[in-house]
Scaffold this motif. Structure first.
Motif, PDB file in Angstrom:
ATOM      1  N   UNK A 562       0.837  -1.202   0.000  1.00 28.75           N
ATOM      2  CA  UNK A 562       0.000   0.000   0.000  1.00 28.75           C
ATOM      3  C   UNK A 562       0.871   1.249   0.000  1.00 28.75           C
ATOM      4  N   UNK A 563       0.394   2.290  -0.673  1.00 31.69           N
ATOM      5  CA  UNK A 563       1.142   3.543  -0.770  1.00 31.69           C
ATOM      6  C   UNK A 563       0.200   4.713  -0.540  1.00 31.69           C
ATOM      7  N   UNK A 564       0.754   5.925  -0.624  1.00 34.40           N
ATOM      8  CA  UNK A 564      -0.049   7.122  -0.427  1.00 34.40           C
ATOM      9  C   UNK A 564      -0.235   7.423   1.054  1.00 34.40           C
ATOM     10  N   UNK A 582       4.796  -2.286   7.551  1.00 31.63           N
ATOM     11  CA  UNK A 582       5.429  -2.926   6.384  1.00 31.63           C
ATOM     12  C   UNK A 582       4.650  -2.669   5.103  1.00 31.63           C
ATOM     13  N   UNK A 583       4.447  -1.380   4.811  1.00 32.86           N
ATOM     14  CA  UNK A 583       3.867  -0.938   3.547  1.00 32.86           C
ATOM     15  C   UNK A 583       4.737   0.191   3.005  1.00 32.86           C
ATOM     16  N   UNK A 584       4.208   1.001   2.086  1.00 33.03           N
ATOM     17  CA  UNK A 584       4.957   2.131   1.519  1.00 33.03           C
ATOM     18  C   UNK A 584       4.179   3.424   1.740  1.00 33.03           C
ATOM     19  N   UNK A 585       3.578   3.579   2.910  1.00 32.64           N
ATOM     20  CA  UNK A 585       2.734   4.734   3.208  1.00 32.64           C
ATOM     21  C   UNK A 585       3.579   5.981   3.420  1.00 32.64           C
ATOM     22  N   UNK A 586       2.983   7.135   3.120  1.00 31.06           N
ATOM     23  CA  UNK A 586       3.690   8.412   3.232  1.00 31.06           C
ATOM     24  C   UNK A 586       2.844   9.407   4.009  1.00 31.06           C
ATOM     25  N   UNK A 603       4.993   0.501  11.884  1.00 26.84           N
ATOM     26  CA  UNK A 603       6.400   0.142  11.701  1.00 26.84           C
ATOM     27  C   UNK A 603       6.719  -0.138  10.233  1.00 26.84           C
ATOM     28  N   UNK A 604       7.981   0.109   9.892  1.00 26.26           N
ATOM     29  CA  UNK A 604       8.490  -0.212   8.550  1.00 26.26           C
ATOM     30  C   UNK A 604       7.708   0.502   7.446  1.00 26.26           C
ATOM     31  N   UNK A 605       7.414   1.767   7.683  1.00 27.01           N
ATOM     32  CA  UNK A 605       6.896   2.687   6.659  1.00 27.01           C
ATOM     33  C   UNK A 605       7.805   3.921   6.711  1.00 27.01           C
ATOM     34  N   UNK A 616       9.344   5.182  17.223  1.00 31.06           N
ATOM     35  CA  UNK A 616       9.316   4.349  16.017  1.00 31.06           C
ATOM     36  C   UNK A 616       9.039   5.122  14.734  1.00 31.06           C
ATOM     37  N   UNK A 617       8.611   6.391  14.851  1.00 30.51           N
ATOM     38  CA  UNK A 617       8.217   7.163  13.671  1.00 30.51           C
ATOM     39  C   UNK A 617       8.918   8.515  13.723  1.00 30.51           C
TER      40      UNK A 617
END
Length: 1004
Positions: A562-564, A582-586, A603-605, A616-617
């Protein structure tokens, strides 16, 4: 010879006179009896149920409650007539009365009504299911003519008088569910004519079963369940030659089962479940007429005797939750009358007889949680009568019997946690009555079907090898509530048709091979509560439609592509669990998620950021410095305007705007009051600010509004705003106004008024300081603002029981005292509000329904309610009745006793299902209770209320008690002097253990 002739002539001419005289006397006596009946009616304050008792030319012998013999009243049956009050002495002016039945009323007195001693012909007396208290007198033997005495389900206390053993004419003695103390008097063994003895559910009596009882040679029916019996079953019980029905279940009996028990040739029913009996089942079996054997939930060891294969009349065999082992005798499979077989929760091994289902009309087949190997019998479904197959947690293998595909009565098929393989028989998917299909943790293959049974509400198929795409025909799975297809080989995209399932509350498709973007139009998922699509290859953006799913509490979209940005309004949902890792969120995460509860949700975005520092962010960048300087210069220029001129202009505009606004408000808003008010509509409208917001629901927001300088508050529910009202919401508004304005009860929230305009509707209620019950039960919500301050306290058990009683009173009033009856349809802990003294009040009647007639059901156009609280028949058929509310109330009882949420039994299981399974598996009930409130002095009460919750959540509406019965039970538990009485619950508990309910709602 002349004298006899004269006598004959005299008698001939005078007989009409005597007949007339006799007729007149009879008429006078009849008038006197009617006068007694009318006097009784007046004494009981003219109950509506006896409104037809009026003076008339029609004989009172035609009244349905009256039975006359030769014109005189001999039977008076007033069962369930809503009668309050006492038994008056003049009732015995009915001189010929032999039968008096006053059961199922609200009658009370301190002590047994001794006035009945004057009813010299009374043979049958039934005072059961009332509120009589005090002691039963020692001289009760004065009613020596009694043949039947029923005092069950009352509040009598003290000892059972020994003199009851002098009522030697008794054929039936029923003292069940009464809080007597002491022990059972052995003198009962002197009742040589007794045929029926009921001493069940007396938890304040701790005693052995008196050996003197075995002298009752004519006794056919013995019911002493749930009465804290200890010790062993007397060996001499084998001498009770007439015994047909024996129920000693739910006690603390120990030792071995007497070998003579199964030698009784008239014995047909044996219930010895839920005890501490040990040893092996007696080998000798001569009771060849035996119909049902239930020895479940004991400590029995050894094997099933081969002699059980001789019981050709056996219809039910329940040996579950013991320590039995060995092979299930093949002869059991050949019993011609066998209907129900419940052997789960043992250590049986070997293969199952291939003859199961071949020779009998088998309905229930429950062999779960054993060590069975081989296949399920291929003939299991040959007769087409099966309603349930429960075989989970074994080592069974091979394919499912093809005969199951033609079992149209099948309601549940649960074969989880085995080694089955191959495809599911095609006919199984569409069986017309199938409601639960549980296939998880096997090696099944094949694709999802285009069509499913219209009644299927739960489909679990995780951890298998199902493959292919989710079919477009999924839109026809209209009544599906729970779907778990995780950890399979499904591929393709999530079809838009899947979002068309209106009742779906749980959807798990994680750990598959799904790809593509999420459907954008998901608003129809109004019932969705839990969604897990993690560990797939889903791409694209998170649809904003998720923000408009009012019941969504658990969302997992982790380990995808997932993105955006995360939709900002997602923070408005009351999510208790969120995982977007663990996605590609922005972009930035919604501010509502910037707290410790969601620390591991993102996590992992790498391109996500937070406005507040987080371990964590990353923190979002500050705004451009130049922009700030420009803003400061602009602000300085504005302030430089001459203050006097600006002040005059602003004052003028404010006054003018305020006058216009007040005039507009007065024209736009209409107030309709139902109580005397100490506020105006302007007080309410001015308080509808975000600072006063205390809750959001599917149909609007709720505000806490101060209405005077003393800071008295009201609660204001705003149904809709800023647009023309939807038809559905307007119906909800009108329903709530219609119902709440017409009823008055201390346990139903008080509607003070409503205020309406063209595009907004406001309901104004009394404000209840302690808010809703769910805030106190939900561990995550306990440290919250209640009554204006921060509370970290928990509700103790007496408070919880008080809340249960209050809510039951309100619901009982709606069901039994409103005409027509009212069904709430969305009863849950968040709709039970608490005042400053923790008195419970039922709220939120937006989806309530007035029934045409008490006891009848109505078909609704749509299912409403919340996951975990919805009765199965409502979810499957959309038919709603009072028993639908009883189910929801049962869930609340389970919440009060366990501290769990309605949707939180264990993984993927509702609380009701988890409770059923815990009870069915025979685990100690205390293990299910809330550790934070259970104390030794409350354990019995808590266990009783827990079991009542299970009874109320029975799958079949007919097995659930009415709210009137539930209230009776809770009231007795809420009174220390009569602590421990279980009232009507025991009857429903028997259904729980022996009826269809276990089949329809499997614990797994």
């Amino acid at each position: 010879m002349t004298k006899p002739k004269i006598c004959i002539q005299f008698c001939f001419y005078t007989s009409p006179f005597f007949l007339l005289l006799f007729s007149h006397a009879t008429s006078q006596l009849s008038d006197q009896e009617q006068a007694v009946l009318l006097k009784l009616k007046q004494h009981w304050q003219n109950p509506q149920s006896l409104s037809h008792w009026t003076p008339s030319n029609t004989s009172h012998c035609s009244w349905p409650e009256i039975t006359c013999t030769k014109g005189f009243i001999t039977e008076l049956s007033l069962t369930d007539k809503n009668i309050n009050g006492t038994v008056p002495p003049f009732i015995c002016d009915l001189k010929n009365l032999t039968v008096l039945d006053l059961s199922y009323n609200y009658m009370n007195s301190s002590g047994f009504p001794r006035a009945l001693y004057s009813c010299s012909n009374l043979q049958h007396l039934d005072l059961s299911q009332n509120y009589f208290s005090g002691t039963v007198p020692e001289d009760i033997h004065r009613m020596a003519q009694l043949r039947q005495l029923n005092l069950g389900a009352n509040s009598f206390s003290g000892n059972i008088p020994a003199s009851i053993g002098q009522l030697t004419e008794l054929r039936s003695l029923q003292l069940f569910q009464v809080p007597f103390t002491g022990s059972f008097p052995p003198e009962i063994g002197n009742l040589s004519n007794l045929e029926r003895l009921e001493l069940a559910y007396m938890s304040r009596i701790t005693t052995t079963l008196p050996s003197e009882f075995t002298k009752l040679k004519k006794l056919k029916y013995l019911w002493v369940a749930g009465s804290s019996l200890v010790g062993e079953i007397p060996d001499t019980i084998g001498e009770m030659a007439a015994l047909e029905h024996l129920d000693l279940s739910t006690n603390n009996l120990s030792g071995k089962i007497p070998s003579g028990l199964f030698m009784l040739k008239n014995l047909s029913i044996v219930y010895l479940h839920i005890n501490k009996l040990s040893g092996e089942i007696p080998l000798a079996v001569e009771a060849l007429n035996i119909d049902v054997v239930d020895l479940s939930e004991n400590n029995l060891t050894g094997t099933i005797p081969d002699d059980f294969g001789r019981l050709t009349k056996l219809t039910g065999l329940a040996l579950f939750s013991n320590q039995l082992s060995g092979k299930i005798p093949d002869s059991i499979g050949r019993l011609p009358s066998l209907i129900n077989l419940k052997l789960f929760g043992n250590s049986f091994s070997g293969t199952l007889s291939p003859d199961f289902g071949r020779y009998s009309m088998l309905e229930e087949f429950q062999v779960a949680s054993n060590r069975l190997t081989g296949q399920l019998p291929q003939h299991l479904g040959d007769n087409g009568r099966l309603t349930g197959v429960v075989a989970f947690d074994n080592n069974l293998s091979g394919e499912l019997p093809k005969s199951l595909g033609s079992c149209n009565h099948l309601k549940i098929l649960n074969v989880k946690n085995n080694r089955f393989s191959g495809s599911v028989p095609s006919g199984v998917w569409t069986l017309s009555n199938l409601s639960n299909l549980l296939l998880s943790n096997n090696s099944f293959t094949g694709e999802l079907p285009e069509r499913l049974s219209l009644n299927l509400s739960r489909l679990e198929m995780s951890h298998n090898r199902f493959s292919g795409k989710i079919p477009a025909g999924v839109s026809s799975w209209q009544n599906l509530v729970h779907l778990d297809a995780s950890n399979n080989l499904l591929d393709g995209t999530i079809p838009l048709e899947l979002t068309a399932l209106p009742h779906l509350s749980t959807l798990f498709l994680n750990q598959n091979r799904l790809s593509g973007s999420l459907p954008s139009n998901i608003i129809s998922w109004k019932s969705l509560n839990m969604l897990n699509l993690g560990q797939n290859a889903i791409s694209g953006q998170i649809p904003e439609g998720f923000c408009y799913l009012p019941r969504l509490t658990d969302l997992d979209l982790s380990e995808n592509q997932l993105s955006g940005e995360i939709p900002p309004k997602l923070g408005l949902l009351k999510l208790t669990s969120l995982n977007l890792s663990s996605n590609h969120l922005t972009g930035s995460i919604p501010s509502e998620f910037e707290n410790g509860a969601y620390a591991s949700s993102f996590l992992n975005n790498p391109r996500l950021c937070a406005n507040k520092p987080s371990p964590n962010i990353a923190e979002c960048n500050s705004k451009n410095q130049n922009s700030s300087k420009t803003s400061s210069k602009l602000l300085a220029w504005i302030i430089g305007v001459p203050a006097a001129f600006l002040g005059l202009v602003v004052s003028f505009l404010v006054i003018r705007i305020y006058r216009k606004r007040m005039h507009a408000l007065d024209l736009a808003w209409k107030l309709t009051s139902f109580q005397r008010l100490n506020f105006t509509k302007f007080d309410i409208l001015s308080g509808l600010t975000e600072n006063n917001l205390i809750g959001c629901g599917g149909s609007g927001k709720v505000y806490r509004v101060s209405i005077n300088p003393s800071h008295d508050f009201v609660a204001v529910k705003r149904i809709w705003s800023d647009k023309k009202p939807e038809q559905k919401l307007e119906k909800e508004f009108l329903a709530e106004v219609k119902i709440l304005s017409s009823i008055r009860h201390s346990n139903i929230v008080k509607l003070l008024c409503y205020i309406s305009s063209d595009n907004s509707k406001l309901l104004v209620y009394e404000y209840l300081e302690n808010r809703s019950l769910d805030l106190w039960l939900n561990r995550k919500s306990r440290a919250t603002t209640v009554s204006g301050s921060v509370h970290n306290d928990i509700l103790d058990w007496p408070q919880r029981l008080k809340i249960a009683v209050g809510a039951a009173k309100g619901l009982s009033y709606m069901h039994h005292d409103c005409s027509p009856p009212i069904v709430h349809r969305d009863l849950k802990s968040s709709n039970i509000l608490l005042d400053s003294e923790f008195n419970a009040k039922i709220a939120d009647f937006g989806v309530a329904k007035m029934l045409m007639k008490e006891g009848e059901s109505t078909t609704m156009s749509a299912v409403v309610g919340s996951y975990g609280y919805i009765a199965p028949e409502y979810a499957h058929t959309r038919r709603v009745s009072e028993k639908s509310d009883v189910y929801s109330f049962g869930v609340i009882l389970l919440e009060l006793t366990t501290g769990r949420k309605a949707c939180d039994g264990d993984e993927h299981t509702s609380l009701a299902e988890w409770a059923w399974r815990h009870f069915q598996e025979g685990g100690p009930l205390v293990d299910a209770l809330d550790d934070e409130v259970k104390e030794n002095r409350y354990l019995d009460e808590m266990c009783c209320v827990f079991k009542l919750g299970i009874i109320c959540t029975g799958t079949l509406p007919s097995t659930r008690p009415s709210m009137k019965e539930v209230l009776k039970i809770l009231l007795r538990w809420n009174q220390p002097l009569v602590f421990g009485q279980q009232n009507t619950a025991s009857n429903h508990e028997r259904v729980l253990e022996n009826g269809d309910a276990i089949t329809v709602t499997s614990p797994n």
